[in-house]
Design an enzyme around this catalytic site. Sequence first.
Site, mmCIF file in Angstrom:
data_model
loop_
_atom_site.group_PDB
_atom_site.id
_atom_site.type_symbol
_atom_site.label_atom_id
_atom_site.label_comp_id
_atom_site.label_asym_id
_atom_site.label_seq_id
_atom_site.Cartn_x
_atom_site.Cartn_y
_atom_site.Cartn_z
ATOM 1 N N ASN A 1 0.873 -1.174 0.000
ATOM 2 C CA ASN A 1 0.000 0.000 0.000
ATOM 3 C C ASN A 1 0.910 1.224 0.000
ATOM 4 O O ASN A 1 1.437 1.611 1.033
ATOM 5 C CB ASN A 1 -0.882 -0.037 1.258
ATOM 6 C CG ASN A 1 -1.758 1.197 1.385
ATOM 7 O OD1 ASN A 1 -1.815 2.020 0.473
ATOM 8 N ND2 ASN A 1 -2.435 1.331 2.512
ATOM 9 N N GLY B 1 1.979 2.407 10.880
ATOM 10 C CA GLY B 1 2.974 3.475 10.781
ATOM 11 C C GLY B 1 3.614 3.851 12.099
ATOM 12 O O GLY B 1 4.275 4.890 12.199
ATOM 13 N N LYS C 1 0.166 4.225 -0.379
ATOM 14 C CA LYS C 1 -0.489 5.430 0.150
ATOM 15 C C LYS C 1 -0.194 6.621 -0.769
ATOM 16 O O LYS C 1 -0.136 6.431 -1.986
ATOM 17 C CB LYS C 1 -0.052 5.668 1.606
ATOM 18 C CG LYS C 1 -0.295 4.417 2.465
ATOM 19 C CD LYS C 1 -0.166 4.655 3.933
ATOM 20 C CE LYS C 1 -0.429 3.343 4.678
ATOM 21 N NZ LYS C 1 -0.345 3.502 6.126
ATOM 22 N N SER D 1 2.804 -1.988 10.561
ATOM 23 C CA SER D 1 4.245 -2.065 10.862
ATOM 24 C C SER D 1 4.857 -3.424 10.539
ATOM 25 O O SER D 1 5.689 -3.923 11.289
ATOM 26 C CB SER D 1 4.498 -1.666 12.317
ATOM 27 O OG SER D 1 4.152 -0.310 12.533
HETATM 28 P P1 PGA Z 1 2.474 0.427 7.784
HETATM 29 O O1 PGA Z 1 1.048 0.625 7.062
HETATM 30 O O2 PGA Z 1 3.050 -0.855 7.225
HETATM 31 O O3 PGA Z 1 3.269 1.638 7.402
HETATM 32 O O4 PGA Z 1 2.208 0.329 9.234
HETATM 33 C C1 PGA Z 1 0.198 -0.454 6.803
HETATM 34 C C2 PGA Z 1 -1.083 0.032 6.194
HETATM 35 O O5 PGA Z 1 -1.562 1.108 6.563
HETATM 36 O O6 PGA Z 1 -1.668 -0.651 5.320
#
Ligand code: PGA
Length: 257
Positions: free
Chosen positions: A9, A178, A11, A218
């Site tokens: 993802n 995150g 984002k 994470s």
């Molecule tokens: P992250 O995000 O791996 O940065 O924690 C995961 C997500 O929001 O799909």
Amino acid sequence: MRSKLVAANWKMNFTANEARAMLAALRAELDPESSTLAKDREVLIAPPAVLIPAVSQALAGSSLLLGAQNMHFEDKGAFTGEISAPMLKPFGVTHVILGHSERRHIFGETDEAINKKVLAALRHRLVPILCVGETLMQHDAGNALEVVVKQLENGLDGVSSEDIERVVVAYEPVWAIGTGKNATPEQAGTIHGAVREIIEQRWGREAAVKARIIYGGSVTPENVDSLVSRPDIDGALVGGASLRADSFARIVRARVG
Ligand code: PGA
């Protein structure tokens, strides 16, 4: 055996040039191993919508799949700023992430809207990746399961027994996204087991056995092996660690032991 799904993802990251460079590096890592990896895992890239044409081109001839991070439930109309399934499909998009916690909490998406999106995705033969997960406050209050069950039941309302097999559920505890604080394999395993039970109660044993339930929050090269080694964790939805080719490639190669 359910194959593992490892989804990136991205984002709101990368310009088209950055995305092309990232994918060239990722393909240099993964293409030579694609026949071994293909046996038990699927890899998905979900870029920002505007990059879908460029990413579609950059993925030509690879086994990497293309996903969207969101879409509207209507096919067309006066919905400024939105995109629809019929716009995504010609680029080879096969999956769509729906109800991500950032969509729920920053942009105010409701279970009702998310449910309409899930049904629209299924109608257009896209695989919905329905994200569910509790906030830190809900987690600390001991309400994780209750929250997840409600999001799941509302999000999947009206999904038929033929369609349930195509749905992917992503358990993403909001406090782990995150933050560098992942759920332990035991914590995630418990919720995944409960999600599978709900699917069994509602759609039957076969649907529950086939359902893919992935974990997000994470995920890193360091913790992915222990997470996906849990029998109920069928892959990972990866944010931060999907932005570098080497770390994402390592996550794709997760060792299931
Ligand atoms: P992250 O995000 O791996 O940065 O924690 C995961 C997500 O929001 O799909």
